[in-house]
Design a protein around this motif. Structure first.
Motif, mmCIF file in Angstrom:
data_model
loop_
_atom_site.group_PDB
_atom_site.id
_atom_site.type_symbol
_atom_site.label_atom_id
_atom_site.label_comp_id
_atom_site.label_asym_id
_atom_site.label_seq_id
_atom_site.Cartn_x
_atom_site.Cartn_y
_atom_site.Cartn_z
ATOM 1 N N GLU A 1 -6.654 -8.050 -4.482
ATOM 2 C CA GLU A 1 -6.313 -8.646 -5.777
ATOM 3 C C GLU A 1 -4.797 -8.726 -5.951
ATOM 4 N N ASP B 1 -3.269 2.588 -7.251
ATOM 5 C CA ASP B 1 -3.707 2.983 -5.912
ATOM 6 C C ASP B 1 -4.196 1.751 -5.152
ATOM 7 N N LEU B 2 -3.416 1.346 -4.157
ATOM 8 C CA LEU B 2 -3.774 0.160 -3.378
ATOM 9 C C LEU B 2 -4.450 0.520 -2.058
ATOM 10 N N ASN B 3 -4.877 1.777 -1.923
ATOM 11 C CA ASN B 3 -5.681 2.130 -0.761
ATOM 12 C C ASN B 3 -7.082 1.538 -0.870
ATOM 13 N N ASP B 4 -7.450 1.197 -2.088
ATOM 14 C CA ASP B 4 -8.716 0.492 -2.307
ATOM 15 C C ASP B 4 -8.542 -0.967 -1.857
ATOM 16 N N GLU B 5 -9.383 -1.400 -0.922
ATOM 17 C CA GLU B 5 -9.219 -2.719 -0.328
ATOM 18 C C GLU B 5 -9.362 -3.843 -1.359
ATOM 19 N N ALA B 6 -10.244 -3.660 -2.325
ATOM 20 C CA ALA B 6 -10.444 -4.698 -3.335
ATOM 21 C C ALA B 6 -9.196 -4.836 -4.210
ATOM 22 N N ARG B 7 -8.600 -3.716 -4.589
ATOM 23 C CA ARG B 7 -7.384 -3.762 -5.409
ATOM 24 C C ARG B 7 -6.225 -4.361 -4.616
ATOM 25 N N LEU B 8 -6.134 -3.999 -3.329
ATOM 26 C CA LEU B 8 -5.077 -4.567 -2.492
ATOM 27 C C LEU B 8 -5.238 -6.073 -2.367
ATOM 28 N N ARG C 1 0.827 -1.206 0.000
ATOM 29 C CA ARG C 1 0.000 0.000 0.000
ATOM 30 C C ARG C 1 0.866 1.263 0.000
#
Length: 336
Positions: free
Chosen positions: A283, A274-281, A241
């Motif tokens: 993934e 942007d890995l602040n998005d929980e879904a992207r993190l 993140r």
């Protein structure tokens, strides 16, 4: 074989176990004493991570190294307290820099009290460590000062990133050597030195600590991706993140540059977003957990632990040497 301390080291000798347990208990008392202030709020903040527990990896190494001299020498326990206080202080600062929410299974100090108070609490711990250190003599002060300079330099190098033309993996290992290896090396050095061990033994345990510290941090990097918060006590993917390329990510980047596989490039694009998005993190974590780069990083962790074990070869065969060898395995195979 008995498990000793929160770190889970297995010790095969009852006398050694008793010595190490007694030493660690004295360190706990020393940590509580050193973090007590006349201002109740400062005590609460300073003892926040002490009371949260932890593996006490560095004090454990001090106690084991002291077995090569007199483990009851008066400087052994204070030296272990100094090393652990220094480590704890860096955690307060790291959590501010990383914007971490969780540390050791509890809310981080910055989440609970804000960044400014977290930084100041870390400074308070550094001050208390220095106060104890002053009673250990000028050589101990010099050793700690050099290690602290290396530690801060490692943090600066991590923040600045590799210079143009410098191999990112080599740069990262320089970072780890400073940020983690330096203080773990001091743990081995202080334990042997304060116990009056031979200078050759002090040198061996210093080198051992440096390599073991790097293995320890590489294992942390692996766990940041491979484990969940229940296992590790920390929020998974914190480094991702924050855009910190730890060894698994560096190996992924190298593979992508060399082979250009679409799936690798897609994963890198995700990691660079942007890995602040929980879904992207989630993934990104899923992709890295399935990627060969993670296994490659695990093998590197094992290699550094093996190098640490090899430095012990000149030491006489004894239960303490066996425990130090066991510690290499514990570092690699831990879950938190």
């Amino acid at each position: 074989m008995t498990v000793v301390g929160p770190f889970g080291l297995r010790v095969r000798d009852q006398a050694l176990e008793a010595d190490v347990q007694a030493g660690l208990s004295a360190v706990e008392a020393g940590l509580l004493g050193a973090t007590k202030s006349e201002v109740p709020f400062i005590t609460e903040a300073a003892q926040h991570l002490v009371n949260a527990g932890g593996k006490r990896f560095r004090p454990l190494l001090v106690m084991l190294a002291s077995q090569f001299g007199d483990p009851d020498a008066p400087g052994v326990v204070p030296a272990a307290v100094v090393v652990e206080l220094t480590h704890l202080a860096t955690l307060y600062h790291d959590d501010v820099m990383d914007e971490a929410d969780v540390r050791r299974g509890v809310a981080s100090a910055n989440t609970r009290w804000g960044n400014s108070l977290a930084v100041l609490t870390g400074d308070f711990l550094f001050a208390r460590a220095s106060h104890i250190l002053a009673d250990l003599g000028p050589e101990a002060v010099r050793i700690q000062a050099e290690a602290f300079e290396r530690l801060v330099t490692g943090q600066i190098l991590e923040t600045a990133g590799p210079r143009p033309g410098h191999d990112p993996v080599d740069h990262y290992m320089d970072v780890l050597s400073g940020k983690t290896g330096s203080l773990v090396a001091v743990a081995g050095r202080f334990g042997a030195m304060m116990a009056g061990a031979d200078e050759s033994v002090v040198d061996i345990l210093t080198q051992y600590g440096e390599r073991l510290g790097i293995a320890f941090q590489l294992a942390d990097d692996f766990l940041d991706i491979a484990s969940d918060s229940h296992e590790s006590g920390k929020t998974p993917g914190t480094d991702l993140r924050e855009g910190i390329s730890t060894l698994p990510v560096l190996h992924l980047r190298a593979r992508a540059a060399a082979e250009g596989r679409p799936e690798d490039l897609e994963l890198l694009e995700l990691l660079d977003g942007d890995l602040n998005d929980e879904a992207r993190l989630a993934e990104a974590l899923h992709g890295l957990r399935a990627h060969p780069a993670l296994e490659q990083a695990r093998r590197d962790t094992v290699r550094y632990a093996q190098e640490a074990r090899a430095t012990l070869t000149p030491l006489p065969e004894c239960y303490t040497k066996s425990a130090l060898e066991e510690l290499c395995d514990a570092v690699v195979h831990r879950t938190g």
